[in-house]
Design an enzyme around this catalytic site. Structure first.
Site, PDB file in Angstrom:
ATOM      1  N   GLU A  60       6.762  53.838  -8.480  1.00 16.79           N
ATOM      2  CA  GLU A  60       5.890  53.990  -7.312  1.00 16.79           C
ATOM      3  C   GLU A  60       5.497  52.625  -6.761  1.00 16.79           C
ATOM      4  O   GLU A  60       5.166  51.702  -7.507  1.00 16.79           O
ATOM      5  CB  GLU A  60       4.620  54.760  -7.682  1.00 16.79           C
ATOM      6  CG  GLU A  60       3.657  54.918  -6.504  1.00 16.79           C
ATOM      7  CD  GLU A  60       2.415  55.714  -6.848  1.00 16.79           C
ATOM      8  OE1 GLU A  60       2.560  56.940  -7.063  1.00 16.79           O
ATOM      9  OE2 GLU A  60       1.317  55.120  -6.925  1.00 16.79           O
ATOM     10  N   PRO A  64       2.802  47.054   1.671  1.00 22.17           N
ATOM     11  CA  PRO A  64       2.058  45.795   1.678  1.00 22.17           C
ATOM     12  C   PRO A  64       1.253  45.653   2.966  1.00 22.17           C
ATOM     13  O   PRO A  64       1.410  46.438   3.905  1.00 22.17           O
ATOM     14  CB  PRO A  64       3.165  44.739   1.589  1.00 22.17           C
ATOM     15  CG  PRO A  64       4.339  45.398   2.236  1.00 22.17           C
ATOM     16  CD  PRO A  64       4.247  46.863   1.912  1.00 22.17           C
ATOM     17  N   ARG A  65       0.441  44.632   3.024  1.00 21.82           N
ATOM     18  CA  ARG A  65      -0.428  44.446   4.185  1.00 21.82           C
ATOM     19  C   ARG A  65       0.191  43.568   5.261  1.00 21.82           C
ATOM     20  O   ARG A  65      -0.261  43.576   6.409  1.00 21.82           O
ATOM     21  CB  ARG A  65      -1.764  43.838   3.744  1.00 21.82           C
ATOM     22  CG  ARG A  65      -2.580  44.742   2.837  1.00 21.82           C
ATOM     23  CD  ARG A  65      -3.909  44.084   2.475  1.00 21.82           C
ATOM     24  NE  ARG A  65      -4.710  44.949   1.612  1.00 21.82           N
ATOM     25  CZ  ARG A  65      -5.920  44.639   1.160  1.00 21.82           C
ATOM     26  NH1 ARG A  65      -6.461  43.461   1.480  1.00 21.82           N
ATOM     27  NH2 ARG A  65      -6.578  45.475   0.387  1.00 21.82           N
ATOM     28  N   GLU A 462      33.208  38.640  -8.245  1.00 18.49           N
ATOM     29  CA  GLU A 462      34.569  38.402  -7.769  1.00 18.49           C
ATOM     30  C   GLU A 462      34.771  36.975  -7.286  1.00 18.49           C
ATOM     31  O   GLU A 462      35.860  36.418  -7.409  1.00 18.49           O
ATOM     32  CB  GLU A 462      34.905  39.351  -6.608  1.00 18.49           C
ATOM     33  CG  GLU A 462      35.429  40.693  -7.018  1.00 18.49           C
ATOM     34  CD  GLU A 462      35.931  41.469  -5.823  1.00 18.49           C
ATOM     35  OE1 GLU A 462      36.877  42.237  -5.991  1.00 18.49           O
ATOM     36  OE2 GLU A 462      35.391  41.294  -4.719  1.00 18.49           O
ATOM     37  N   THR A 572      37.578  50.323   1.814  1.00 17.56           N
ATOM     38  CA  THR A 572      37.332  49.082   2.555  1.00 17.56           C
ATOM     39  C   THR A 572      38.524  48.749   3.434  1.00 17.56           C
ATOM     40  O   THR A 572      39.666  48.770   2.971  1.00 17.56           O
ATOM     41  CB  THR A 572      37.067  47.906   1.590  1.00 17.56           C
ATOM     42  OG1 THR A 572      36.138  48.308   0.588  1.00 17.56           O
ATOM     43  CG2 THR A 572      36.504  46.721   2.342  1.00 17.56           C
TER      44      THR A 572
END
Length: 697
Positions: A60, A64-65, A462, A572
């Site tokens: 949890e 933030p402010r 990689e 990809t």
């Protein structure tokens, strides 16, 4: 081996992508199917874990402010994601515009956690001061953002309201909220509710609170997370009491690691809990030593959860983190729940949004900027393989909002200046930043370069396979921003290049993407026709100069895998259309994340602007993946050709001196030409480069 022969039969389909005239589609010869990825609800995931006997954890966080705090929290999500949480939840701050578009709203933080960090996310929602219409509106917005999990709470009654009553057409209890969600949205949301092992502080009694909890479950709640507690027997008794009255849904213990004396007192005051005397006696002498208290709190939580797990009373554990990570991570590691090396289902990070559950293919260009790719494609209505095989117009959104907290660098302006230089005098100063990033060496200020604008993360494993060559090329002005080595049938369990289900094999073509100066580009364009196995795309910042030998609408597979019982997966690609979209972002990052660090009209900005104006963005694909990559030889030949061009541009007097060609910044390879370069033909110079890999081309 059957697996390798299957790929071998389809090999030419990959090679033939360079032909503009070829109408052979790989979909018709060697079928590439999307990932078989059916979306699982959070409840299904929990039940699957329980049936498999696998313990899990969840976390949890609260909004933030500040915007800077939001950036830091997103970085924390990324780090905590590596441990394999089943989900995270984000609290509802009713007084802080929880459904707003600001970066600190509950809705925005939950959406970022889900969509940009790839973590299954649950949003708290309280009903204490809202009407039914307002709640429905907020839930519809959450659903639109992809959020499919709700922690339904009544919320705290305003302290000043002695005779509080819900608003007209509002809800009195959490049960009413659960019932409304289920009746209005069906099974669109997994619904969690709170349980109180010692009884809700506002309940008439512990037994009465259990009855209300059962009412919430009967109204449609799927599982329960408990309020924090301090003794294993407290939770065990609570579970037994729940089962005794017919509550059968999973019950997950919620714990808060004790991390400081003040935070313990504050949380206990808010939650109206009593701390056991033995804990207070242990903590009080340590109240001025946060590290000692944290160590105690870690061990206390570990001992408590081990007892609960050993006795079989919990399927997992939920942490109230207080937006911290050290203590939680340590507890998880001691419990054996922290997954140090989670398997990659695909080479790129999956989004957790249900809408993207069938996403199976992405262009390689955004591999280091996945949050940007998700932002650009968030309005796509589908994510089929066909978008890269049949669609001629991928509808990428514009990227103008570099200021958004999930697109900003994790480092502050001051940190970036220390890494990238407080001043830039020459292009070579920029080259050195790339070199330091790849080599890990400190710069002249004694600072490690941990990120560049195109990659805000640590180097991928990689990259270590190519690092020596990458460093060499960057020293010579080939500024690499993306690369991958060729792979021919590595096991899917390989710790560096592996991905997908166990028992499979993965393949990839050597790929290189970089910026380099126009003088190199002129030489490169002359060299490339002598390397027919290479697909290339070269483009400048304006798009006016655009050169490629690839089909204008056909993607090139650069990563694929073969797994037991599945068709070939191709996750990809290199796609010409998306490369042109990526080009704007790739060049834009020079301005938005680097040049803007310096004052306007400064020499440093001029250096960056010169690069933007005079460099091109290039991608190279070596299609012959079973052989040693020839891409380094392409670049060596480019440097050789440039050296010849530079010599040919000298005055007639200089050329007549018969001066041997020396190693320079653009000619420092082992392929030294030791006679008058004017006497060498272009074909002879390319042949010298190719001699290193004789028989490959």
């Amino acid at each position: 081996m059957v697996v390798k022969s299957e790929v071998s039969n389809n090999k030419l389909a990959y090679f033939n992508n360079s032909s503009e005239d070829s109408e052979t589609e790989f979909q018709s010869n060697g079928r590439i199917s999307p990932v078989e990825n059916v979306y699982e609800s959070l409840m299904e995931k929990i039940n699957n874990k329980i049936q498999a006997g696998e313990k899990f954890f969840s976390l949890e966080f609260f909004p933030p402010r500040t915007k800077e705090g939001a950036v830091n929290l997103l970085a924390r999500f990324d780090r905590m994601r590596l441990g394999g949480p089943l989900f995270c939840d984000v609290t509802w701050h009713a007084a802080g515009n929880p459904t707003g578009d600001t970066e600190t709203s509950s809705m925005t933080i939950a959406s970022a956690c889900l969509n940009y960090c790839g973590i299954e996310t649950m949003l708290h929602i309280t009903c204490v001061s809202m009407t039914k219409e307002e709640i429905t509106k907020h839930l519809n917005r959450a659903k639109q953002l992809g959020i499919r999990n709700i922690l339904a709470l009544r919320g705290d009654v305003p302290i000043e309201a002695d005779d509080w009553a819900p608003p007209k057409n509002g809800f009195q209890f959490g049960t009413d909220l659960v019932q409304h969600i289920r009746q209005t949205f069906g099974n669109a949301f997994t619904i969690c509710v709170a349980g109180y092992p010692t009884g809700h502080p506002d309940a008439e009694s512990y037994e009465d609170d259990l009855i209300h909890l059962k009412e919430k479950v009967d109204a449609g709640a799927d599982f329960i997370i408990t309020q924090l507690f301090f003794r294993a027997e407290t939770f065990i008794k609570f579970v037994n009491d729940c089962r005794a009255i017919g509550i059968e849904v999973p019950i997950i213990p919620g714990i808060m690691p004790i991390q400081s004396y003040d935070s313990l007192r504050h949380i206990v005051k808010l939650s109206k809990l009593e701390v056991p005397e033995e804990i207070m006696n242990a903590v009080h002498p340590l109240k001025d030593n946060d590290e000692a208290i944290r160590n105690y709190g870690v061990q206390q939580a570990v001992d408590m959860m081990k007892e609960i797990f050993d006795k079989g009373f919990a399927p997992g554990v939920h942490f109230y983190t207080l937006n911290r990570e050290v203590a939680t991570t340590e507890i998880l590691k001691r419990l054996g729940l922290w997954v140090c090396e989670p398997r990659r289902p695909l080479p790129w990070r999956l989004a957790a949004n249900a809408k993207r559950s069938n996403e199976s293919v992405r262009p390689i260009f955004w591999s280091s900027r996945p949050k940007s790719y998700i932002y650009r494609t968030m309005m796509w209505d589908e994510f089929p393989n066909g978008r890269w095989g049949l669609s001629y117009s991928p509808a990428f959104g514009d990227l103008k909002d570099y200021y958004l907290f999930y697109l900003k660098s994790k480092s502050s302006k001051d940190e970036l200046l220390k890494m990238w230089g407080h001043t830039l005098e020459t292009e070579e100063d920029v080259w050195q930043v790339f070199v330091n990033y790849l080599s890990g060496q400190v710069n002249s200020q004694g600072q490690k370069v941990k990120r560049i604008p195109w990659n805000d993360e640590d180097l991928s494993p990689e990259t270590s396979l190519l690092n020596v060559k990458l460093v060499e090329m960057n020293k010579r002005g080939v500024l690499t921003i993306n690369s991958q080595p060729n792979v021919n049938g590595a096991k899917s369990e390989d710790p560096i290049v592996g991905w997908g289900n166990p028992g499979g094999y993965v393949y990839q073509k050597a790929y290189l993407e970089f910026f380099t100066a126009k003088e190199n580009i002129d030489a490169l364009k002359e060299v490339l026709p002598s390397f027919p196995r290479v697909n290339y795309h070269i483009i400048n910042s304006s798009g006016k100069h655009d050169y490629t030998n690839s089909h204008k609408h056909r993607p090139i597979a650069v990563t694929w895998g073969v797994f037991p019982g599945k068709e070939i997966l191709q996750p990809t690609v290199v796609d010409p259309i998306s490369f042109k979209v990526w080009k704007d972002e790739a060049f834009g990052l020079w301005h938005e994340q680097w040049a803007k660090l310096y004052p306007e009209s400064s020499k440093s900005r001029d250096v960056i602007q010169h690069i933007v104006n005079n460099y091109c963005l290039v991608n190279l694909v070596d299609n012959d993946y079973p052989q040693e990559s020839c891409l380094w030889d392409v670049l060596e030949a480019m440097f050789q050709r440039r050296a010849v061009r530079d010599k040919e541009s000298c005055s007639a007097e200089d050329r007549s001196n018969d001066i041997p060609l020396k190693k320079t910044a653009s000619n420092s390879s082992d392929l030294e030409v030791d006679a008058n370069p004017g006497s060498y033909t272009f074909e002879e110079i390319v042949s010298a480069a190719n001699d290193k890999v004789a028989g490959i081309i």
